[in-house]
Write an enzyme that holds these catalytic residues in place. Structure first.
Site, mmCIF file in Angstrom:
data_model
loop_
_atom_site.group_PDB
_atom_site.id
_atom_site.type_symbol
_atom_site.label_atom_id
_atom_site.label_comp_id
_atom_site.label_asym_id
_atom_site.label_seq_id
_atom_site.Cartn_x
_atom_site.Cartn_y
_atom_site.Cartn_z
ATOM 1 N N GLU A 1 9.233 -3.950 10.825
ATOM 2 C CA GLU A 1 9.595 -2.646 10.263
ATOM 3 C C GLU A 1 10.110 -1.701 11.342
ATOM 4 O O GLU A 1 9.461 -1.489 12.370
ATOM 5 C CB GLU A 1 8.377 -2.021 9.550
ATOM 6 C CG GLU A 1 8.701 -0.636 8.980
ATOM 7 C CD GLU A 1 7.706 -0.112 7.961
ATOM 8 O OE1 GLU A 1 6.846 -0.890 7.518
ATOM 9 O OE2 GLU A 1 7.806 1.073 7.611
ATOM 10 N N ASP B 1 0.848 -1.198 0.000
ATOM 11 C CA ASP B 1 0.000 0.000 0.000
ATOM 12 C C ASP B 1 0.889 1.256 0.000
ATOM 13 O O ASP B 1 0.384 2.371 -0.073
ATOM 14 C CB ASP B 1 -0.992 -0.011 1.169
ATOM 15 C CG ASP B 1 -0.314 -0.050 2.521
ATOM 16 O OD1 ASP B 1 0.915 -0.257 2.575
ATOM 17 O OD2 ASP B 1 -1.029 0.115 3.538
ATOM 18 N N ASP C 1 -1.066 -6.262 -0.299
ATOM 19 C CA ASP C 1 -1.264 -5.575 0.979
ATOM 20 C C ASP C 1 -2.747 -5.226 1.143
ATOM 21 O O ASP C 1 -3.348 -4.621 0.243
ATOM 22 C CB ASP C 1 -0.456 -4.261 0.959
ATOM 23 C CG ASP C 1 0.406 -4.061 2.183
ATOM 24 O OD1 ASP C 1 0.326 -4.873 3.131
ATOM 25 O OD2 ASP C 1 1.188 -3.082 2.182
HETATM 26 N N1 LIG Z 1 8.921 5.498 -0.090
HETATM 27 C C1 LIG Z 1 8.542 4.763 0.965
HETATM 28 N N2 LIG Z 1 9.432 3.948 1.555
HETATM 29 C C2 LIG Z 1 9.062 3.188 2.615
HETATM 30 O O1 LIG Z 1 9.920 2.416 3.124
HETATM 31 C C3 LIG Z 1 7.723 3.237 3.070
HETATM 32 C C4 LIG Z 1 6.822 4.093 2.399
HETATM 33 N N3 LIG Z 1 7.259 4.852 1.368
HETATM 34 N N4 LIG Z 1 5.513 4.179 2.760
HETATM 35 C C5 LIG Z 1 4.989 3.196 3.679
HETATM 36 C C6 LIG Z 1 5.969 2.894 4.722
HETATM 37 C C7 LIG Z 1 6.266 4.058 5.632
HETATM 38 N N5 LIG Z 1 7.628 3.798 5.990
HETATM 39 C C8 LIG Z 1 8.436 4.701 6.671
HETATM 40 C C9 LIG Z 1 8.175 6.045 6.647
HETATM 41 C C10 LIG Z 1 8.994 6.942 7.291
HETATM 42 C C11 LIG Z 1 10.099 6.491 7.996
HETATM 43 C C12 LIG Z 1 10.960 7.489 8.673
HETATM 44 O O2 LIG Z 1 10.725 8.660 8.618
HETATM 45 N N6 LIG Z 1 12.006 7.022 9.331
HETATM 46 C C13 LIG Z 1 13.043 7.859 9.910
HETATM 47 C C14 LIG Z 1 13.439 7.351 11.291
HETATM 48 C C15 LIG Z 1 12.464 7.692 12.371
HETATM 49 C C16 LIG Z 1 13.039 7.389 13.725
HETATM 50 O O3 LIG Z 1 14.273 7.281 13.853
HETATM 51 O O4 LIG Z 1 12.256 7.291 14.688
HETATM 52 C C17 LIG Z 1 14.290 7.756 9.058
HETATM 53 O O5 LIG Z 1 14.979 8.776 8.905
HETATM 54 O O6 LIG Z 1 14.575 6.654 8.567
HETATM 55 C C18 LIG Z 1 10.364 5.124 8.014
HETATM 56 C C19 LIG Z 1 9.542 4.244 7.352
HETATM 57 C C20 LIG Z 1 8.115 2.629 5.347
HETATM 58 N N7 LIG Z 1 7.269 2.523 4.167
HETATM 59 C C1 LIG Z 2 7.218 -1.420 3.467
HETATM 60 C C2 LIG Z 2 6.435 -2.644 3.124
HETATM 61 C C3 LIG Z 2 6.653 -3.753 4.114
HETATM 62 C C4 LIG Z 2 4.980 -2.320 2.975
HETATM 63 O O1 LIG Z 2 4.121 -2.660 3.771
HETATM 64 C C5 LIG Z 2 4.585 -1.526 1.805
HETATM 65 O O2 LIG Z 2 5.415 -1.330 0.904
HETATM 66 O O3 LIG Z 2 3.426 -1.121 1.757
HETATM 67 MG MG LIG Z 3 2.242 -1.680 3.459
#
Ligand SMILES: Nc1nc(=O)c2c([nH]1)NC[C@@H]1CN(c3ccc(C(=O)N[C@@H](CCC(=O)O)C(=O)O)cc3)CN21
Ligand SMILES: CC(C)C(=O)C(=O)O
Ligand SMILES: [Mg+2]
Length: 295
Positions: free
Chosen positions: A212, A75, A114
């Protein structure tokens, strides 16, 4: 009897693990479609495997030909394919259409669809109705849904009904409005909750579980304590499998990407440069040439 070589005298480790590389999920010989039973066998062999997202037939066919054994119609299509801010607005109709395209573009990969936000939270019956659409209309081999203990009844009914389920715990992006995008499982209490969630989805019958944004040590512990494969994203190197969003790993996603992403190409640059070269040709009259014309 001939003398044994040094290698032959050391049976312990090598003899326990099957080293028949023809069975490998990645790089193996089989061309039939991968099943969830193949993933269980890979965990037995201690074999790691890659998973990528895909949202359309053409991209999926590239990954299928590259030998990627499992594809997730995530998704994440919401923000990576459809132009939404998050995954929250994605509908089951949209997921069904995208999943059908990915199934049509592939012949070997196991396709996991998903379940989007709102399509399973009402309860097991709603989950079964939604998952059935992805199986019957799109042809996916399995579905994924978010939540550990809170989703165990949904998982149970789907599995009882013959639909393989991949679970997803740790950061669950469909709950962004409640939890934000933050590392999950830091601290004793949160770590215990994650372990309980992992056990709950395994007991409910899930064939695999996505972890995740979880500390690497905790993801390693979960991986050791489960008999089903763990699929990590931002969960360190010791999970049984790794998944990345395809537009992130190929450098197509615009703006910020999570720090767990490794960029294997810069498609955004490549595509932008190609679009500009085409535009220059048209404006400057150097495309089309004689070779591109019919008479
Ligand atoms: N382009 C994209 N990549 C993804 O991996 C992803 C999506 N979209 N959309 C659905 C989810 C959302 N995800 C996410 C979204 C944001 C962070 C994020 O902002 N992480 C921060 C760390 C936050 C922390 O340390 O608490 C980072 O800088 O990695 C991580 C996973 C993973 N998934
Ligand atoms: C990040 C993965 C596990 C996911 O749920 C997605 O791509 O929607
Ligand atoms: Mg998903």
């Amino acid at each position: 009897m001939t003398q044994l070589s040094a290698a032959q005298k050391q049976p312990a480790e090598g003899a326990l693990k099957t080293t028949d590389s023809s069975k490998a999920l990645y790089g193996g010989k089989s061309t039939r479609r991968i099943t969830v039973r193949d993933l269980a066998a890979a965990k037995e062999r201690g074999e790691k495997w890659p998973m990528l997202t895909a949202y359309d037939a053409m991209t999926a066919s590239v990954f299928d030909e590259a030998g990627i054994p499992v594809m997730l119609v995530g998704d994440s299509a919401g923000n990576c394919h459809l132009g939404y801010e998050t995954t929250v607005p994605v509908t089951l109709d949209e997921m069904t259409m995208l999943s059908a395209a990915v199934v049509r573009g592939t012949s070997r990969a196991l396709i996991v669809g998903d379940l989007p936000f709102g399509s399973y939270q009402e309860g097991p019956v709603q989950a079964l109705r939604s998952a059935t659409r992805l199986v019957k209309e799109a042809g996916v081999g399995a579905v994924k849904l978010e939540g550990g203990e809170r989703s165990h009844r949904q998982i149970e009914l789907l599995v009882e009904s013959g639909i393989p389920v991949m679970a997803h715990i740790g950061l669950t992006p469909q709950s962004v409005n409640a939890m934000g995008y933050r590392v999950q499982g830091r601290g004793d209490e949160a770590a215990h909750k994650l372990l309980r969630d992992a056990k709950a989805v395994q007991d409910a019958g899930a064939f695999a579980v996505v972890l995740e944004l979880v500390p690497a040590e905790l993801a390693a512990e979960v991986t050791r304590s489960l008999h089903i494969p763990t699929v990590g994203i931002g969960a360190g190197p010791e999970t049984d499998a790794q998944v990345l969003v395809w537009t992130d790993m190929l450098g197509l996603t615009g703006g910020k990407v999570p720090k767990f992403v490794k960029k294997y190409a810069d498609l955004r640059q490549v595509m932008g440069d190609a679009a500009k070269a085409f535009a220059e040709d048209v404006v400057g009259g150097t495309f089309p040439l004689e070779e591109h014309s019919v008479h």
